[in-house]
Design a protein around this motif. Structure first.
Motif, PDB file in Angstrom:
ATOM      1  N   THR A 141       1.622  -8.234  -2.154  1.00 42.44           N
ATOM      2  CA  THR A 141       0.662  -7.310  -2.763  1.00 42.44           C
ATOM      3  C   THR A 141       1.398  -6.171  -3.466  1.00 42.44           C
ATOM      4  N   MET A 142       2.393  -5.618  -2.792  1.00 47.05           N
ATOM      5  CA  MET A 142       3.170  -4.533  -3.393  1.00 47.05           C
ATOM      6  C   MET A 142       3.879  -5.026  -4.655  1.00 47.05           C
ATOM      7  N   SER A 143       4.455  -6.208  -4.588  1.00 46.97           N
ATOM      8  CA  SER A 143       5.137  -6.772  -5.758  1.00 46.97           C
ATOM      9  C   SER A 143       4.150  -6.999  -6.899  1.00 46.97           C
ATOM     10  N   LEU A 167      -1.572   0.489  -2.684  1.00 46.48           N
ATOM     11  CA  LEU A 167      -1.229   0.091  -1.307  1.00 46.48           C
ATOM     12  C   LEU A 167      -2.089   0.850  -0.295  1.00 46.48           C
ATOM     13  N   GLY A 168      -2.368   2.104  -0.605  1.00 49.59           N
ATOM     14  CA  GLY A 168      -3.200   2.895   0.291  1.00 49.59           C
ATOM     15  C   GLY A 168      -4.561   2.274   0.517  1.00 49.59           C
ATOM     16  N   MET A 169      -5.078   1.615  -0.482  1.00 49.83           N
ATOM     17  CA  MET A 169      -6.388   0.960  -0.356  1.00 49.83           C
ATOM     18  C   MET A 169      -6.339  -0.152   0.698  1.00 49.83           C
ATOM     19  N   LEU A 170      -5.183  -0.766   0.875  1.00 51.88           N
ATOM     20  CA  LEU A 170      -5.054  -1.825   1.877  1.00 51.88           C
ATOM     21  C   LEU A 170      -5.137  -1.301   3.302  1.00 51.88           C
ATOM     22  N   PHE A 171      -4.738  -0.063   3.475  1.00 56.29           N
ATOM     23  CA  PHE A 171      -4.593   0.468   4.826  1.00 56.29           C
ATOM     24  C   PHE A 171      -5.709   1.431   5.218  1.00 56.29           C
ATOM     25  N   GLU A 172      -6.737   1.549   4.400  1.00 54.99           N
ATOM     26  CA  GLU A 172      -7.846   2.454   4.723  1.00 54.99           C
ATOM     27  C   GLU A 172      -8.810   1.780   5.672  1.00 54.99           C
TER      28      GLU A 172
END
Length: 172
Positions: A141-143, A167-172
């Motif tokens: 995802t980051m790549s 990336l922040g959206m993945l961890f909310e």
């Protein structure tokens, strides 16, 4: 030999370049190249790898600080004219040549993907992220975010801020 490979790659592209042309440019015989490499795909992958700096996996004690350090490192490598040209060549060559894609995956992406798992494992140990978080999926995802933002730069924020926000959206 690697320098000659990169020069021809930039001038002619992957499909048009040959081992013979690389050997001539490098001032070596084709047999010298074939003693070290199985084929053009492996030689090109090594030539590209020679441009990359060693990725240092940060250990700041914080998941987001580690991610920020990785994003900054990627920006320094990728957001240069040579970095952009290299990424474009990799994408183009991998899309049109499955053998190159496989070698690049094995020699470059997979080892980095496995090393990146250390960041996620440390974050899990600190309870910074969910225990079932898939390190490979986070890396992919980051790549993907990084490549997309490289091809289509964000207008309202920096490349780094865009990637971090994504990336922040993945961890909310």
């Amino acid at each position: 030999m690697l320098k000659a490979t990169l020069e021809l790659l930039a001038e002619a592209g992957f499909e048009a370049m040959s081992i013979e042309a690389i050997a001539t440019r490098a001032g070596v015989g084709k047999t010298t190249i074939y003693r070290r490499y199985k084929g053009k795909e492996e030689l090109v992958a090594d030539a590209i790898e020679s441009l990359r700096e060693e990725v240092i996996i940060p250990d700041t004690g914080s998941f987001w600080s580690d991610i920020d350090a990785l994003i900054e490192n990627a920006a320094q490598i990728t957001l240069t004219p040579l970095g952009r040209q290299t990424v474009a060549m990799i994408i183009s060559s991998a899309a049109s040549n499955p053998a190159f894609a496989q070698i690049y995956w094995e020699k470059y992406l997979q080892p980095r993907r496995q090393t990146f798992a250390v960041v996620i494992d440390r974050a899990k140990a600190r309870n910074d992220v969910q225990q079932d978080l898939d390190p490979g999926l986070v890396f992919d995802t980051m790549s993907g975010l990084m490549l997309y933002a490289l091809l289509f730069p964000p207008i309202s924020e920096s490349w780094e801020a865009y990637v971090r926000r994504g990336l922040g959206m993945l961890f909310e």
